[in-house]
Motif scaffolding. Sequence first.
Motif, PDB file in Angstrom:
ATOM      1  N   GLY A  21      18.162  46.616  40.735  1.00 25.45           N
ATOM      2  CA  GLY A  21      17.798  47.813  41.494  1.00 25.45           C
ATOM      3  C   GLY A  21      16.877  47.577  42.670  1.00 25.45           C
ATOM      4  N   ALA A  22      16.502  46.331  42.938  1.00 23.20           N
ATOM      5  CA  ALA A  22      15.630  46.032  44.077  1.00 23.20           C
ATOM      6  C   ALA A  22      16.428  46.082  45.377  1.00 23.20           C
ATOM      7  N   ALA A  23      15.762  46.488  46.459  1.00 23.49           N
ATOM      8  CA  ALA A  23      16.419  46.521  47.761  1.00 23.49           C
ATOM      9  C   ALA A  23      16.834  45.112  48.169  1.00 23.49           C
ATOM     10  N   ALA A  24      18.086  44.978  48.614  1.00 20.64           N
ATOM     11  CA  ALA A  24      18.585  43.668  49.026  1.00 20.64           C
ATOM     12  C   ALA A  24      18.271  43.374  50.484  1.00 20.64           C
ATOM     13  N   PHE A  25      18.021  44.430  51.273  1.00 19.16           N
ATOM     14  CA  PHE A  25      17.758  44.261  52.697  1.00 19.16           C
ATOM     15  C   PHE A  25      16.539  45.093  53.084  1.00 19.16           C
ATOM     16  N   ALA A  26      15.740  44.564  53.976  1.00 20.66           N
ATOM     17  CA  ALA A  26      14.552  45.278  54.442  1.00 20.66           C
ATOM     18  C   ALA A  26      14.223  44.818  55.853  1.00 20.66           C
ATOM     19  N   GLY A  27      13.411  45.616  56.552  1.00 19.20           N
ATOM     20  CA  GLY A  27      13.050  45.300  57.927  1.00 19.20           C
ATOM     21  C   GLY A  27      13.464  46.418  58.842  1.00 19.20           C
ATOM     22  N   GLU A  28      13.643  46.103  60.098  1.00 18.69           N
ATOM     23  CA  GLU A  28      13.995  47.111  61.086  1.00 18.69           C
ATOM     24  C   GLU A  28      15.385  46.840  61.659  1.00 18.69           C
ATOM     25  N   TRP A  29      16.168  47.891  61.756  1.00 15.93           N
ATOM     26  CA  TRP A  29      17.448  47.846  62.446  1.00 15.93           C
ATOM     27  C   TRP A  29      17.786  49.269  62.877  1.00 15.93           C
ATOM     28  N   ASP A  30      18.611  49.403  63.879  1.00 20.59           N
ATOM     29  CA  ASP A  30      19.052  50.718  64.338  1.00 20.59           C
ATOM     30  C   ASP A  30      20.147  51.195  63.395  1.00 20.59           C
ATOM     31  N   HIS A  31      19.872  52.262  62.677  1.00 17.07           N
ATOM     32  CA  HIS A  31      20.783  52.733  61.634  1.00 17.07           C
ATOM     33  C   HIS A  31      22.032  53.415  62.189  1.00 17.07           C
ATOM     34  N   ARG A  32      22.125  53.556  63.503  1.00 13.34           N
ATOM     35  CA  ARG A  32      23.354  54.038  64.132  1.00 13.34           C
ATOM     36  C   ARG A  32      24.105  52.897  64.830  1.00 13.34           C
ATOM     37  N   HIS A  33      23.590  51.682  64.698  1.00  9.57           N
ATOM     38  CA  HIS A  33      24.248  50.521  65.284  1.00  9.57           C
ATOM     39  C   HIS A  33      24.749  49.540  64.233  1.00  9.57           C
ATOM     40  N   THR A  34      24.168  49.580  63.041  1.00  8.50           N
ATOM     41  CA  THR A  34      24.563  48.610  62.025  1.00  8.50           C
ATOM     42  C   THR A  34      24.068  49.057  60.660  1.00  8.50           C
ATOM     43  N   VAL A  35      24.580  48.403  59.629  1.00  9.60           N
ATOM     44  CA  VAL A  35      24.053  48.503  58.275  1.00  9.60           C
ATOM     45  C   VAL A  35      24.188  47.107  57.671  1.00  9.60           C
ATOM     46  N   PRO A  36      23.102  46.528  57.149  1.00  7.03           N
ATOM     47  CA  PRO A  36      23.115  45.113  56.767  1.00  7.03           C
ATOM     48  C   PRO A  36      24.211  44.711  55.789  1.00  7.03           C
ATOM     49  N   GLN A  37      24.523  45.564  54.789  1.00  9.88           N
ATOM     50  CA  GLN A  37      25.528  45.128  53.822  1.00  9.88           C
ATOM     51  C   GLN A  37      26.938  45.098  54.417  1.00  9.88           C
ATOM     52  N   TYR A  38      27.196  45.866  55.485  1.00 13.18           N
ATOM     53  CA  TYR A  38      28.471  45.748  56.185  1.00 13.18           C
ATOM     54  C   TYR A  38      28.497  44.449  56.988  1.00 13.18           C
ATOM     55  N   ALA A  39      27.405  44.196  57.715  1.00  6.99           N
ATOM     56  CA  ALA A  39      27.327  42.978  58.522  1.00  6.99           C
ATOM     57  C   ALA A  39      27.381  41.727  57.645  1.00  6.99           C
TER      58      ALA A  39
END
Length: 431
Positions: free
Chosen positions: A167-185
Amino acid sequence: MRNRHALALTLATAATLAAGPAALPAAAATPANSPAAKAHCPQLSKKLTWYGDNRDRLQQMIDERGRCGSHRGHDQKRPVAAFDWDNTVVKNDITDATIAWSLHHDKILRPASWKSTSKWMTDEADKALTAACGTDVPVGRPLPTSTDTDCADEIFEVREDGRTMSGAAAFAGEWDHRHTVPQYAWVPQLFAGHTVPELESYAAKARKEALAAPVGATQTVGTHEVPAYARYYDQQRDLIRTLKKAGFDVYIVSAGSEPVTEVWSKGVGIDRKHTIAIRSVLDRKGRITTWNQGCGDVPVNQGEAIPYIDGKRCWINQEIYGVQGKSAWDRQDWSHRIALGGGDADTDVTFVGDATGAHLVLNRNKSEFMCRAYDNGDGHWVVNPMFIEPLPRKTDPYPCSTAAYNEHDGSKGPVLREDGSVVPDQADAVF
């Protein structure tokens, strides 16, 4: 190695992109709106079921904007239609199907470190993946995910929900949420070390299995139960075929890995040139890396600018209309926008909203998208239930006035019209 997946575009490719869609042949002498002309206009099949008058509305747009129409755009270029892929042209997710097949057949290579696969991966996810998948397998060799349930589980959970099995977050930090999502990338990054032909072969084998499985079939990945089948929607196949006959340039714009999407898109007559998805940078040996080609003012990157929400607009503007630099993120003038856009989720809301003729929405109860669709600001939104296993009606209204818009920082806000007014909450009406 194909140039389109390489680090830099060739001058010839750049010139093609700058030129935009090819010009249509000169119009025939017969008036476009005459009965004789209409009799020869490409028609959507009347044997296929659409909701309400959706077929007629789409046909009207095709007649008006296609080769039978009298106004094809200010610059007389071929009109463009663009579709999302997963759950828009096909039922279910082809990325999940490819990952599931790859995990079942030990095709994921062990990275030097899991954290190196994504710039946003957390220490918790790195530790969880390392513990689950072990370190016995040499770096660059296949992990035994067909038998190692823990490893398969951890990989799929990170991809599916952006979390570890604990249940821990796999991704953290800053990204533009209308430009990407880490688990897709992360999906093409997960296949780093493979060549494009290798990944295409995995996608082709997954496709064969998914199309052969009966509708409703499921499979187990680790301990996850996921769909085992996929189907091309007959209505969308017919729509794409009719659009092409009517003189439209038809594109696929997906947030999946481009080699995977290309394997599937040819099934509806869309070639590589007209398939846009996440484009990985290749190394000198033609192997996929964890870097992606960029869009607009974002250069080669590690996932910051994929075809996702506003990113789909950027890629359409850049690849189809030749818009370069920061302007590629902006809505273009009428003659440099698609005529028809089709999608099923919030990831599609921006480019589908840019369409000037019809906004086709498959209802999957995604709040921002459905708020735009039901508000129907320009009268051109066409809402249809999913053609296979449609969802039941959403009982609560969509929270358009308060928490349906996906903000750049990841928070939720109200959906606003172009004039700044707030879209009121919307009831689910097409299901």
